[in-house]
Design a protein around this motif. Sequence first.
Motif, PDB file in Angstrom:
ATOM      1  N   LYS A 241       0.825  -1.206   0.000  1.00 13.83           N
ATOM      2  CA  LYS A 241       0.000   0.000   0.000  1.00 13.83           C
ATOM      3  C   LYS A 241       0.862   1.259   0.000  1.00 13.83           C
ATOM      4  N   ASN A 242       1.960   1.215   0.705  1.00 13.29           N
ATOM      5  CA  ASN A 242       2.865   2.366   0.736  1.00 13.29           C
ATOM      6  C   ASN A 242       3.432   2.646  -0.652  1.00 13.29           C
ATOM      7  N   LEU A 243       3.840   1.601  -1.380  1.00  7.44           N
ATOM      8  CA  LEU A 243       4.358   1.783  -2.732  1.00  7.44           C
ATOM      9  C   LEU A 243       3.281   2.304  -3.674  1.00  7.44           C
ATOM     10  N   CYS A 296      -6.149   8.711  -1.140  1.00 10.30           N
ATOM     11  CA  CYS A 296      -5.784   8.247   0.201  1.00 10.30           C
ATOM     12  C   CYS A 296      -6.889   7.360   0.791  1.00 10.30           C
ATOM     13  N   TYR A 297      -8.123   7.754   0.561  1.00 14.27           N
ATOM     14  CA  TYR A 297      -9.245   6.955   1.066  1.00 14.27           C
ATOM     15  C   TYR A 297      -9.323   5.605   0.353  1.00 14.27           C
ATOM     16  N   ILE A 298      -9.121   5.601  -0.965  1.00 16.38           N
ATOM     17  CA  ILE A 298      -9.218   4.362  -1.729  1.00 16.38           C
ATOM     18  C   ILE A 298      -8.131   3.369  -1.322  1.00 16.38           C
ATOM     19  N   ILE A 299      -6.929   3.861  -1.074  1.00 15.06           N
ATOM     20  CA  ILE A 299      -5.815   2.956  -0.805  1.00 15.06           C
ATOM     21  C   ILE A 299      -5.793   2.492   0.648  1.00 15.06           C
ATOM     22  N   PHE A 300      -6.026   3.406   1.611  1.00 21.08           N
ATOM     23  CA  PHE A 300      -5.794   3.070   3.017  1.00 21.08           C
ATOM     24  C   PHE A 300      -7.072   2.822   3.822  1.00 21.08           C
ATOM     25  N   ARG A 302     -10.485   2.461   2.720  1.00 16.07           N
ATOM     26  CA  ARG A 302     -11.717   2.023   2.075  1.00 16.07           C
ATOM     27  C   ARG A 302     -12.339   0.851   2.833  1.00 16.07           C
ATOM     28  N   ARG A 303     -11.565  -0.061   3.311  1.00 14.34           N
ATOM     29  CA  ARG A 303     -12.105  -1.240   3.976  1.00 14.34           C
ATOM     30  C   ARG A 303     -12.393  -1.000   5.459  1.00 14.34           C
ATOM     31  N   THR A 304     -11.675  -0.102   6.075  1.00 12.52           N
ATOM     32  CA  THR A 304     -11.902   0.144   7.503  1.00 12.52           C
ATOM     33  C   THR A 304     -13.184   0.912   7.759  1.00 12.52           C
ATOM     34  N   GLY A 305     -13.511   1.863   6.886  1.00 12.59           N
ATOM     35  CA  GLY A 305     -14.744   2.620   7.039  1.00 12.59           C
ATOM     36  C   GLY A 305     -14.688   3.682   8.123  1.00 12.59           C
ATOM     37  N   VAL A 306     -13.512   4.026   8.642  1.00 16.77           N
ATOM     38  CA  VAL A 306     -13.390   5.067   9.670  1.00 16.77           C
ATOM     39  C   VAL A 306     -13.155   6.393   8.968  1.00 16.77           C
ATOM     40  N   PHE A 307     -13.905   7.389   9.368  1.00 20.88           N
ATOM     41  CA  PHE A 307     -13.820   8.689   8.708  1.00 20.88           C
ATOM     42  C   PHE A 307     -12.969   9.672   9.510  1.00 20.88           C
ATOM     43  N   LEU A 308     -12.984   9.561  10.824  1.00 19.07           N
ATOM     44  CA  LEU A 308     -12.221  10.494  11.650  1.00 19.07           C
ATOM     45  C   LEU A 308     -10.721  10.293  11.466  1.00 19.07           C
ATOM     46  N   GLN A 309     -10.292   9.028  11.349  1.00 16.92           N
ATOM     47  CA  GLN A 309      -8.872   8.757  11.192  1.00 16.92           C
ATOM     48  C   GLN A 309      -8.318   9.322   9.884  1.00 16.92           C
ATOM     49  N   ILE A 310      -9.097   9.232   8.804  1.00 20.01           N
ATOM     50  CA  ILE A 310      -8.595   9.764   7.528  1.00 20.01           C
ATOM     51  C   ILE A 310      -8.506  11.285   7.557  1.00 20.01           C
ATOM     52  N   ILE A 311      -9.436  11.939   8.295  1.00 14.84           N
ATOM     53  CA  ILE A 311      -9.352  13.399   8.428  1.00 14.84           C
ATOM     54  C   ILE A 311      -8.094  13.782   9.184  1.00 14.84           C
ATOM     55  N   LEU A 312      -7.814  13.107  10.297  1.00  9.27           N
ATOM     56  CA  LEU A 312      -6.605  13.398  11.063  1.00  9.27           C
ATOM     57  C   LEU A 312      -5.346  13.076  10.258  1.00  9.27           C
TER      58      LEU A 312
END
Length: 340
Positions: A241-243, A296-300, A302-312
């Motif tokens: 995912k990093n690559l 960023c949402y698609i790669i990291f 998308r499966r977790t479904g957490v929205f607050l973590q992606i904002i931070l």
Amino acid sequence: MSLQQDSIAHEEPIAVETPVEPRQVKPQHPYQVLRQLPKDATPAQQDSAIQAAFQPKEINYSSRPDTLHLPGHDAGKSIKDVSLPQYYKESFFSADTLFHPELNGGRYGVAGDPMPYSLRSDNVISLLFIICFVVGMIAFAKSRRFILRQSKHFFYVPRSETSAITETSSEVRFQFFLVLQTSLLLSLLQYFYTQHHIGTTFILSSEYQLIAIYFGMWAGYFLLKGLLYTLVNTVFFGARKNLQWIKALLFITAMEGVVMLPLGLLQVYFNMSIESVMTYFIAVLIFVKLLTFYKCYIIFFRRTGVFLQIILYFCALEIIPLAAVWGAMVMMGNYLKINY
């Protein structure tokens, strides 16, 4: 009745012209003496002819008193007097360039207003734009299929964690050059903003140094952001995912430079207003950040479904470094500005 005389009997005598010898004219110039000599005359013969034609004479200066002085004043002194000071021998025109052609007198008349500095007439900036345009066209010609394939699959949601698109070494090098082009164009836009809102005079010797400082700060910003992304993603996510994220971020940054190139050309060569430039820049920046957030949402996340973590995550690694580098550039411009 008078008889007419015979004209044959009384014939008048015919005058016979006697040849007149040409008068010897004394030459007045050495040129006349040299013309009388043959063409193959040696320099010694020329010198002898000139000495024979011209005899040096003793120069007798006038002993009469000088009467060309103002009434009531003493007569002027002779310049042959060695006891006279230097300022007495110098005249009013002694330092004039018209009297001494060997002296550089500069410009006569009233000097006009100098033309202000303009990036349009700057050969270095024009050369940079030409290089960016030419290399950008070469990069597009060499990597056209890759760019079209990346653009087509950018919004595609991958089913696996691996990236389906691979790059060659030349395509990666061209993308890195486009990132440098993005840094250069952003530094020029920052320079336009500094001239309009901060000042036009700086303690630096030339405008190139200020543009070079901004270029170094933008290049350092992209390098630092890539290192932070790599460090954080290595801790919380896998290497695949990093690559995949690094490839997407490199592609987004490279395309940002391509979109910024017309903006720089419009500002430099068509005098686009700074308000329109900032509006265009902000619109492009918001669009780029939205694409980055989506990728960023698609790669990291998308499966977790957490929205607050992606904002931070996005604010800590994308918004805060951008705000920091912008504030640092504004502070740098205020620090280098000359305050009257």
